[in-house]
Enzyme design. Sequence first.
Site, PDB file in Angstrom:
ATOM      1  N   GLU A   1      36.580 -14.986 -10.260  1.00 15.72           N
ATOM      2  CA  GLU A   1      37.315 -14.671  -8.945  1.00 15.72           C
ATOM      3  C   GLU A   1      35.269 -14.110  -8.323  1.00 15.72           C
ATOM      4  O   GLU A   1      35.976 -15.132  -7.427  1.00 15.72           O
ATOM      5  CB  GLU A   1      38.342 -13.226  -9.127  1.00 15.72           C
ATOM      6  N   ASP A   2      34.842 -13.707  -8.461  1.00 15.89           N
ATOM      7  CA  ASP A   2      34.205 -13.132  -7.697  1.00 15.89           C
ATOM      8  C   ASP A   2      32.736 -13.331  -7.862  1.00 15.89           C
ATOM      9  O   ASP A   2      31.591 -13.566  -7.452  1.00 15.89           O
ATOM     10  CB  ASP A   2      33.773 -11.390  -7.156  1.00 15.89           C
TER      11      ASP A   2
END
Length: 706
Positions: free
Chosen positions: A76-77
């Site tokens: 996600e990051d």
Amino acid sequence: MIPVDDLVARVKEYNPRTDAAKLRLAYEYARKVHEGQFRRSGEPYIVHPVAVADMLARQHLDDSTIITAILHDTVEDTEATHGDISKMFGEEIAGLVDGVTKLTNLQLSSTETKQAENFRKLFMATSKDLRVVLVKMFDRLHNMRTIKSLPLEKQARKSRETMDIYAPLAGRMGMQGMRDELEDLAFQVLNPEQRTAIIRRFLKLREKAGNVIEKIYEDMVAELTDNGIEAEVIGRAKKPYSIWRKMEQKEIGFSRLSDIYGFRVITSNEMDCYRVLGAIHHRWRAVPSRFKDYISQPKQNGYRSLHTTVLGRDGKRVEVQIRTRAMHDVAEAGVAAHWAYKDGQRAENPFAVDPQSWIAQLAEHFEASADDDEFFEAVKLEMYPDKVFCFTPKGDVVKLPRGATPLDFAFAIHTRIGSACVGAKVDGQRVPLWTQLRNGQSIEIITAEGQSPQATWIDIAVTGKAKSAIRRALRAENRSRFVKLGRELARVAFEQVDKRVTEKALTTAAQRLGLGRDSEELLARLGSGEIVARRVVEILYPELSEYRGDEIETRRAVIGLSPDQNWDRGPCCQPVPGERIVGITRPGRGVVVHAIDCPCLVEFEDEMDRWIDLRWHSGPHAAVHPSAFDITLSNDAGVLGRICTLIGEQKANISNLVFVDRKPDYYRMRMEVELSDTEHLHRVMTALEAESNVAAITRYRAGIDA
């Protein structure tokens, strides 16, 4: 940050066969890809996923789940991809990380209208492996523990989402300890004043009465010892949010709240659970109707325990939960107990629920409910603990929400039985259909051929399934009458904005309300009160439905509130501008405005700190304040149309209409009319009283027999 050696050591304590090298690899990989990222608190971002992994290790979870926790934000990051995770850690872990990522990206809302959709998303997204949602739950728990570093607006949004979505989900998964902590952390953000006040009052109570928990603990241990029972006793005070919720539900002050202490007794075997119960009931007086046997009738999430409430020292109520160690492990870990390790082996807890069958059962149950009301009711039954369990004459268990009636019970068995219901027996005694059911009661439904749902049943039924079935039956039976009434209501509403009711206008409105192009269905729903005529006007002519000129804005119609306080009119008395009013604060939910003569104010006489002196703003108010009337009319042709016309002539809008009683010569209805102030109220009542076909008219207020 938790060192990798400490994390590995914690896992090895319960699983000596853990793949330590793989745990270290995940740790180093996550640290590398999160390099240069920081949390709002200023800490390196890697602190968060490692803390989540440590929390899961304390639950004795398997390696795959803990590694997933370490990696759960990488895709996600960071620049990491699903392929990278799969190549380094295997497809199982890559699939779990992917599931957590998708769950994070779901647009969840804490508004009530989105609740059913939220839970459907959650369960559908985790149907393959419940470990995905376990990681997400502990991710949210750590975020809530460190929420103070976020901006205030984001703190409030996350806390509402936690209170409305994640805490109930934790409870449904059997993770009651997590649910309690999530609720209390959210409560600390959403209502810090009330939480502080409860803690302060509790400390004063403790100062006055001494350490009550320790005293009751000593009494309980002594009683069990005298009876030769070996058991562990744990005493605790309830969390602030739990106390506040009970105060709100029972509408009582802290001084009148008694059962704020809880004890758990953990035994070595099931037979001793019942021996403990006997010893406690022999020593202390049991509180009637507060006993539950979840051992013989376990919850769907595997929870087993005996619950009872007794009058302990100085007459104080004490809640006691009695269970075995294996039952306690499930009560603490919920469905997570299925993956728990003990001494290097997957623990075979006989009470742990198979998560796959658990999710499949929920998913199947939710998908089967096509009707929105029925689906949301199914969600609430599954997600919230406010339930009662009743029995059919054959001994089958029927699960209903608290407050349910025999009518709900009848429809829960089958729509045909509910529709034909003419009466009910509870534990062999005939009772009214509006009787609220309690846990453990046996219900017998009395039916009659030719019976059909009555209009008054809508107010009696509680469940979405029953209400939907009743509305469908009433629409079918009274469709022509509802269509005629709906057309009259629409005519009056349209005339208020100088428009005519045309078939094209109705068809367009029906389409925008999701009814296809069925104008007759729209009229039927207008006539049955399911759709308000004002809503139809607002959809078609938004520019005309807004009030203009010098009218006072509704949101600033009340004087005496602080700028950040929201307010609502009390549904019990429905005050209108011009009446003397008072405000009652609702912690975390603004202020409720009551008429000064509202009978409900009696309940707050011992809580004067919640009262606020208020008054209406002087000047013209918009006609948007609903007020209900009880009207008795002669049952003649055209009477209802004339009543609607009279109200329209007074520049008032009918927002709801319900038939309360119908006789051959007269019928009684409850009509809700939107008014501007007391003068407008008197004009409407005077016009109706002057109508020869109106036998009686009174202003309806909840709790007062009209």
